[in-house]
Scaffold this motif. Structure first.
Motif, PDB file in Angstrom:
ATOM      1  N   GLU A  90     -12.449   7.358 -78.806  1.00 35.53           N
ATOM      2  CA  GLU A  90     -13.799   6.936 -78.421  1.00 35.53           C
ATOM      3  C   GLU A  90     -13.783   5.966 -77.242  1.00 35.53           C
ATOM      4  O   GLU A  90     -14.548   6.120 -76.287  1.00 35.53           O
ATOM      5  CB  GLU A  90     -14.505   6.293 -79.613  1.00 35.53           C
ATOM      6  CG  GLU A  90     -15.944   5.928 -79.334  1.00 35.53           C
ATOM      7  CD  GLU A  90     -16.655   5.350 -80.542  1.00 35.53           C
ATOM      8  OE1 GLU A  90     -17.841   5.015 -80.423  1.00 35.53           O
ATOM      9  OE2 GLU A  90     -16.027   5.239 -81.632  1.00 35.53           O
ATOM     10  N   HIS A  91     -12.907   4.962 -77.317  1.00 33.80           N
ATOM     11  CA  HIS A  91     -12.912   3.919 -76.280  1.00 33.80           C
ATOM     12  C   HIS A  91     -11.586   3.828 -75.507  1.00 33.80           C
ATOM     13  O   HIS A  91     -11.485   3.035 -74.564  1.00 33.80           O
ATOM     14  CB  HIS A  91     -13.196   2.548 -76.906  1.00 33.80           C
ATOM     15  CG  HIS A  91     -14.484   2.485 -77.660  1.00 33.80           C
ATOM     16  ND1 HIS A  91     -15.710   2.602 -77.044  1.00 33.80           N
ATOM     17  CD2 HIS A  91     -14.748   2.339 -78.986  1.00 33.80           C
ATOM     18  CE1 HIS A  91     -16.674   2.511 -77.952  1.00 33.80           C
ATOM     19  NE2 HIS A  91     -16.120   2.363 -79.136  1.00 33.80           N
ATOM     20  N   GLY A  92     -10.589   4.598 -75.886  1.00 40.80           N
ATOM     21  CA  GLY A  92      -9.291   4.502 -75.237  1.00 40.80           C
ATOM     22  C   GLY A  92      -9.273   5.131 -73.849  1.00 40.80           C
ATOM     23  O   GLY A  92     -10.095   5.990 -73.521  1.00 40.80           O
ATOM     24  N   LYS A  93      -8.320   4.695 -73.029  1.00 42.02           N
ATOM     25  CA  LYS A  93      -8.130   5.279 -71.697  1.00 42.02           C
ATOM     26  C   LYS A  93      -7.136   6.444 -71.813  1.00 42.02           C
ATOM     27  O   LYS A  93      -6.174   6.376 -72.578  1.00 42.02           O
ATOM     28  CB  LYS A  93      -7.585   4.230 -70.727  1.00 42.02           C
ATOM     29  CG  LYS A  93      -8.574   3.114 -70.429  1.00 42.02           C
ATOM     30  CD  LYS A  93      -8.002   2.135 -69.423  1.00 42.02           C
ATOM     31  CE  LYS A  93      -9.011   1.036 -69.095  1.00 42.02           C
ATOM     32  NZ  LYS A  93      -8.458   0.057 -68.119  1.00 42.02           N
ATOM     33  N   PRO A  94      -7.352   7.515 -71.049  1.00 42.78           N
ATOM     34  CA  PRO A  94      -6.461   8.681 -71.137  1.00 42.78           C
ATOM     35  C   PRO A  94      -5.003   8.294 -70.886  1.00 42.78           C
ATOM     36  O   PRO A  94      -4.709   7.475 -70.005  1.00 42.78           O
ATOM     37  CB  PRO A  94      -6.976   9.614 -70.038  1.00 42.78           C
ATOM     38  CG  PRO A  94      -8.395   9.200 -69.825  1.00 42.78           C
ATOM     39  CD  PRO A  94      -8.434   7.721 -70.072  1.00 42.78           C
ATOM     40  N   ALA A  95      -4.105   8.855 -71.675  1.00 38.50           N
ATOM     41  CA  ALA A  95      -2.678   8.588 -71.524  1.00 38.50           C
ATOM     42  C   ALA A  95      -1.917   9.878 -71.809  1.00 38.50           C
ATOM     43  O   ALA A  95      -2.102  10.499 -72.854  1.00 38.50           O
ATOM     44  CB  ALA A  95      -2.230   7.481 -72.484  1.00 38.50           C
ATOM     45  N   THR A  96      -1.068  10.276 -70.856  1.00 41.28           N
ATOM     46  CA  THR A  96      -0.348  11.544 -70.956  1.00 41.28           C
ATOM     47  C   THR A  96       1.136  11.335 -70.703  1.00 41.28           C
ATOM     48  O   THR A  96       1.511  10.623 -69.761  1.00 41.28           O
ATOM     49  CB  THR A  96      -0.900  12.567 -69.938  1.00 41.28           C
ATOM     50  OG1 THR A  96      -2.296  12.739 -70.156  1.00 41.28           O
ATOM     51  CG2 THR A  96      -0.199  13.911 -70.072  1.00 41.28           C
ATOM     52  N   THR A  97       1.956  11.946 -71.525  1.00 42.89           N
ATOM     53  CA  THR A  97       3.416  11.839 -71.405  1.00 42.89           C
ATOM     54  C   THR A  97       4.049  13.214 -71.562  1.00 42.89           C
ATOM     55  O   THR A  97       3.727  13.946 -72.506  1.00 42.89           O
ATOM     56  CB  THR A  97       4.000  10.913 -72.484  1.00 42.89           C
ATOM     57  OG1 THR A  97       3.387   9.621 -72.398  1.00 42.89           O
ATOM     58  CG2 THR A  97       5.503  10.765 -72.334  1.00 42.89           C
ATOM     59  N   GLN A  98       4.936  13.567 -70.636  1.00 42.39           N
ATOM     60  CA  GLN A  98       5.776  14.764 -70.777  1.00 42.39           C
ATOM     61  C   GLN A  98       7.100  14.332 -71.416  1.00 42.39           C
ATOM     62  O   GLN A  98       7.601  13.245 -71.130  1.00 42.39           O
ATOM     63  CB  GLN A  98       6.047  15.401 -69.422  1.00 42.39           C
ATOM     64  CG  GLN A  98       4.815  15.932 -68.697  1.00 42.39           C
ATOM     65  CD  GLN A  98       4.340  17.262 -69.260  1.00 42.39           C
ATOM     66  OE1 GLN A  98       3.158  17.531 -69.280  1.00 42.39           O
ATOM     67  NE2 GLN A  98       5.272  18.072 -69.740  1.00 42.39           N
ATOM     68  N   TRP A  99       7.689  15.189 -72.249  1.00 38.86           N
ATOM     69  CA  TRP A  99       8.961  14.833 -72.887  1.00 38.86           C
ATOM     70  C   TRP A  99       9.885  16.046 -72.995  1.00 38.86           C
ATOM     71  O   TRP A  99       9.436  17.196 -73.006  1.00 38.86           O
ATOM     72  CB  TRP A  99       8.726  14.244 -74.277  1.00 38.86           C
ATOM     73  CG  TRP A  99       8.058  15.179 -75.250  1.00 38.86           C
ATOM     74  CD1 TRP A  99       6.718  15.372 -75.420  1.00 38.86           C
ATOM     75  CD2 TRP A  99       8.702  16.070 -76.169  1.00 38.86           C
ATOM     76  NE1 TRP A  99       6.476  16.319 -76.382  1.00 38.86           N
ATOM     77  CE2 TRP A  99       7.667  16.767 -76.867  1.00 38.86           C
ATOM     78  CE3 TRP A  99      10.032  16.350 -76.481  1.00 38.86           C
ATOM     79  CZ2 TRP A  99       7.954  17.721 -77.848  1.00 38.86           C
ATOM     80  CZ3 TRP A  99      10.313  17.292 -77.461  1.00 38.86           C
ATOM     81  CH2 TRP A  99       9.289  17.963 -78.133  1.00 38.86           C
ATOM     82  N   LYS A 100      11.175  15.747 -73.068  1.00 45.16           N
ATOM     83  CA  LYS A 100      12.183  16.801 -73.209  1.00 45.16           C
ATOM     84  C   LYS A 100      13.400  16.238 -73.921  1.00 45.16           C
ATOM     85  O   LYS A 100      13.865  15.134 -73.601  1.00 45.16           O
ATOM     86  CB  LYS A 100      12.585  17.343 -71.839  1.00 45.16           C
ATOM     87  CG  LYS A 100      13.537  18.540 -71.900  1.00 45.16           C
ATOM     88  CD  LYS A 100      13.793  19.098 -70.511  1.00 45.16           C
ATOM     89  CE  LYS A 100      14.690  20.326 -70.586  1.00 45.16           C
ATOM     90  NZ  LYS A 100      14.933  20.909 -69.239  1.00 45.16           N
ATOM     91  N   VAL A 101      13.911  16.985 -74.890  1.00 46.10           N
ATOM     92  CA  VAL A 101      15.100  16.553 -75.632  1.00 46.10           C
ATOM     93  C   VAL A 101      16.342  16.744 -74.775  1.00 46.10           C
ATOM     94  O   VAL A 101      16.521  17.778 -74.125  1.00 46.10           O
ATOM     95  CB  VAL A 101      15.236  17.356 -76.952  1.00 46.10           C
ATOM     96  CG1 VAL A 101      16.585  17.088 -77.612  1.00 46.10           C
ATOM     97  CG2 VAL A 101      14.107  16.988 -77.906  1.00 46.10           C
ATOM     98  N   VAL A 102      17.197  15.730 -74.771  1.00 50.43           N
ATOM     99  CA  VAL A 102      18.474  15.789 -74.044  1.00 50.43           C
ATOM    100  C   VAL A 102      19.626  16.016 -75.010  1.00 50.43           C
ATOM    101  O   VAL A 102      20.518  16.839 -74.767  1.00 50.43           O
ATOM    102  CB  VAL A 102      18.706  14.484 -73.247  1.00 50.43           C
ATOM    103  CG1 VAL A 102      20.054  14.520 -72.532  1.00 50.43           C
ATOM    104  CG2 VAL A 102      17.577  14.255 -72.256  1.00 50.43           C
TER     105      VAL A 102
END
Length: 565
Positions: A479-491
Motif C-alpha cells: 500500500e505505502h511501500g516504494k517499488p523494490a526489485t532484485t534479480q538473483w541467481k544461485v552460484v
C-alpha cells in the motif's frame, strides 16, 4: 508449564533440567542487540516444549501449514530471575494477546488489564457503543433518509433546469445576433429599429425569467438543506461526542500504564513518550513481552538477570519473522519504556559502542587521477556515525586533502563489505552520481543464505517501507511501500547454505536482506543477518562487482571481487 513455586511468585518457573555449572550473567542483557545467555536459551527451549504440549488453551500458530491472511505467529519472552530465596528460575510472557486472551496460565499478566470484566474500560466501551448505535439509528431513520433524498433530488433537478436555461439563453442570444445581422442588410432603418427594440425586450424578458428560476431554486434548496441540516447537526454532535469519549478512554488507558523500575520508581507511558519523537504512545506500547516481564519481576521482588525474546509460528506478511529465531526488543514501542525500567540496573553496553575499527583496512582496487574504487571491510561505516567517527569518508578526507566535492559517490551498510566508488573532484562526483540516477551503473552482490535454495534464478518484486516503530527494520508494504526489485541467481550449494548473486534493480534500504529473508522472497535469511535472521561472525553480504563509465576517459569499467566469506 513447568513446576512452579508455591509462594507468592506463582509464575516463577524452575528449570526442569540441571543448570549446575552454568555461570550467571554478569550484566543484564542489552535488549536491542544480544546473543541469548545459555540459561535464557534453556528457558526458551523449556517454554517452547510447553507450547507444543500444553492443553489449557488453543491457538494455531501455523507452524506446519500456511493460514492465509492471518498474523498468527507470536513473540514470546523469557526473563531469567533470582527470587528472594536465592533460587534461579524464569518468567514467561507473550506480546499483546494470545488465543484472544491477555491472561493465560503460566504467563505473566499484562501491565494493565483494561479488558477485565466490569472494568472502567469495559463500561466506557459500552457507553461509546451506545452513542455509536444512536448515530447509526439516526443515519438509518426515515426522517434523515427522506431529508437527504429530498435535498439531493432538488439539487440535481436545480442543476438540470439551470443548465437547460443557460443553454436556451445562449441559443436565443445567438439567434438574436443573426436576426440583427440580416435586419441590417434587408430592412429599412425604421423597421430595423423596431426589430432591435423587440429583440432587446426579448433579451430582458429571458434575463428576468432566468433570475426568477435561480431565485426559485435558491429558496427551495435552502429549505431542503435546512431540513437535512437539522439531522446532520445531530449526527455531527453524536460523532463529536463519540470522538471525545474515545479520546478520554484512550487517555484513561495511558494513565493506567505506570511502569516500575528496580528502585520502585514509576513513570507513566505518556510521561515517557513525551520525551520522544512520537510525543504520544504508539498503539500497543507497554504490551510487548519484556516490559510485562520486568513489571512482574519488580512487583514481586524478583531480580532480573537476563532476557531473550523469540518468534513462534507463522510470520506476518509484512515483516520478516522466522519460527524459533531470537529477536531484539522493538525500538519504537519498547526502547523508551525500557530506558526507564532498566534504569538503576547494570546493563550490558550496546555491542556497537564496543566495536573497534583500528584493524579495518581500506584496500584500493583501482585508482587514477580522478577516482578510486575501494574494498570496504564489513562492520565499517561508510560515513561517520553517532558513536564512531572512523569511516570510509573520514579516512578519505585525510588521504585526499586536496580533493573537491563530497568524495563518496554512494554508500554501503556498516555490515556489508565490498566495492565503493570515491570521486576526487566534484565534476567527477556529479558525473558518477548522474550515472547512478540514470541507473546505468550496474552492481552485483554476493550473499550466503541459510539453507538450500530450491530454484536456480529469478526475480523478486516486494515494495518496502521503513518500520517506523522499529527502525532500522524495513517492512514489505504493497500500500505505502516504494517499488523494490532484485534479480538473483544461485552460484553454489554447500553445507546447507547457498551462495547467490544478487542484482538490485532499485536501491531501497535493506532491500537485499529483506528480499532474501521474506517468505515471499527467497525465504532464507543471509548468514549473520542480525535483523532478519540469526547473528553470526558477520553479515555474509558483499558488493562484489561494479560497472560504470569512466567520467573522463569514457571507458566502460568493470571491477569485481571474489567472495570474502
Amino acid at each position: 508449564m513447568s513446576q512452579a513455586a508455591t509462594n507468592k511468585d506463582t509464575l516463577f518457573t524452575r528449570f526442569n533440567k540441571s543448570i549446575a555449572g552454568i555461570s550467571l550473567p554478569a550484566q543484564f542483557t542489552y535488549p536491542f542487540f544480544y546473543e541469548p545467555h545459555p540459561l535464557c536459551k534453556l528457558a526458551a527451549k523449556q517454554l517452547q516444549e510447553s507450547l507444543k504440549s500444553q492443553t489449557n488453551w488453543q491457538h494455531d500458530f501455523g507452524i506446519d501449514h500456511w493460514v492465509d491472511g492471518v498474523n498468527i505467529g507470536k513473540m514470546f519472552g523469557v526473563l531469567l530471575v533470582q527470587n528472594e530465596a536465592g533460587e534461579i528460575g524464569f518468567l514467561s510472557a507473550f506480546s499483546g494477546k494470545l488465543a484472544d486472551e491477555h491472561h493465560l496460565p503460566g504467563f505473566v499478566p499484562p501491565v494493565v488489564d483494561y479488558l477485565a470484566v466490569d472494568s472502567y474500560y469495559r463500561k466506557g466501551e459500552k457507553e461509546i457503543e451506545e452513542v455509536n448505535n444512536q448515530l447509526c439509528r439516526l443515519l438509518e431513520s426515515d426522517d434523515y433518509l427522506t431529508a437527504k433524498s429530498n435535498w439531493e433530488q432538488a439539487k440535481a433537478q436545480s442543476e438540470k433546469e439551470l443548465t437547460h436555461s443557460k443553454k436556451i439563453q445562449k441559443e436565443a442570444k445567438q439567434e438574436r445576433k443573426l436576426k440583427r445581422e440580416k435586419g441590417k442588410e434587408q430592412l429599412s432603418e425604421n423597421d430595423f429599429l423596431a426589430l432591435d427594440a423587440a429583440l432587446k425586450a426579448e433579451s430582458m424578458q429571458m434575463h428576468y425569467q432566468s433570475k426568477d428560476l435561480v431565485r426559485k431554486w435558491k429558496t427551495e434548496l435552502q429549505e431542503k438543506e435546512a431540513e437535512l441540516l437539522h439531522w446532520d447537526n445531530q449526527a455531527k454532535a453524536l460523532k463529536k461526542k463519540r470522538k471525545q469519549m474515545s479520546n478520554d478512554l484512550q487517555q484513561w488507558i495511558f494513565d493506567q500504564y505506570q511502569f516500575l523500575n528496580i528502585d520502585g520508581k514509576t513513570r507513566s507511558v505518556c510521561d515517557i513518550f513525551a520525551e520522544t519523537a512520537f510525543k504520544i504512545p504508539p498503539s500497543g506500547a507497554g504490551d510487548c513481552a519484556l516490559p510485562k516481564l520486568l513489571q512482574y519481576a519488580f512487583k514481586y521482588k524478583l531480580k532480573p538477570l537476563a532476557m531473550a525474546e523469540f518468534w513462534w509460528g507463522q510470520s506476518p506478511k509484512s515483516e520478516v519473522r522466522k519460527h524459533g529465531y531470537f529477536y531484539p526488543s522493538c525500538k519504537g514501542k519498547c526502547e523508551p519504556i525500557l530506558g526507564h525500567m532498566l534504569d538503576g540496573m547494570e546493563v550490558a553496553r550496546s555491542p556497537m559502542l564496543n566495536v573497534s575499527t583500528e584493524d579495518k583496512k581500506l584496500e584500493t582496487i583501482y585508482e587514477d587521477d580522478y577516482l578510486l574504487v575501494l574494498n570496504k571491510p564489513h562492520e565499517f561505516l561508510s560515513v561517520p556515525g553517532k558513536t564512531n567517527a572512523d569511516s570510509v569518508l573520514a579516512r578519505m578526507e585525510k588521504q585526499l586533502p586536496n580533493a573537491t566535492g563530497p568524495l563518496l559517490v554512494h554508500r554501503l551498510d556498516r555490515a556489508t563489505s565490498g566495492l565503493l566508488l570515491v570521486a576526487k573532484t566534484k565534476e567527477v562526483h556529479k558525473d558518477l552520481q548522474d550515472q547512478f540516477l540514470a541507473r546505468t551503473i550496474k552492481k552485483r552482490y554476493a550473499a550466503l543464505l541459510e539453507g538450500n535454495l530450491a530454484g536456480d534464478e529469478g526475480r523478486i518484486e516486494l515494495p518496502l517501507r521503513p518500520d517506523i516503530e522499529d527502525r532500522p527494520r524495513q517492512l514489505v508494504c504493497f500500500e505505502h511501500g516504494k517499488p523494490a526489485t532484485t534479480q538473483w541467481k544461485v552460484v553454489e550449494r554447500k553445507n546447507n547454505r547457498t551462495l547467490v548473486h544478487l542484482w538490485p534493480m532499485t536501491g531501497r534500504t535493506h532491500q537485499l536482506r529483506v528480499h532474501a529473508a521474506h517468505l515471499d522472497g527467497l525465504n532464507m535469511p543471509m548468514v549473520g543477518d542480525d535483523l532478519y535472521g540469526k547473528p553470526d561472525s558477520r553479515l555474509h553480504l558483499q558488493a562484489a562487482e561494479l560497472s560504470f563509465v569512466h567520467p573522463v576517459t569514457k571507458e566502460e569499467m568493470t571491477l569485481a571481487l571474489a567472495p570474502d566469506f
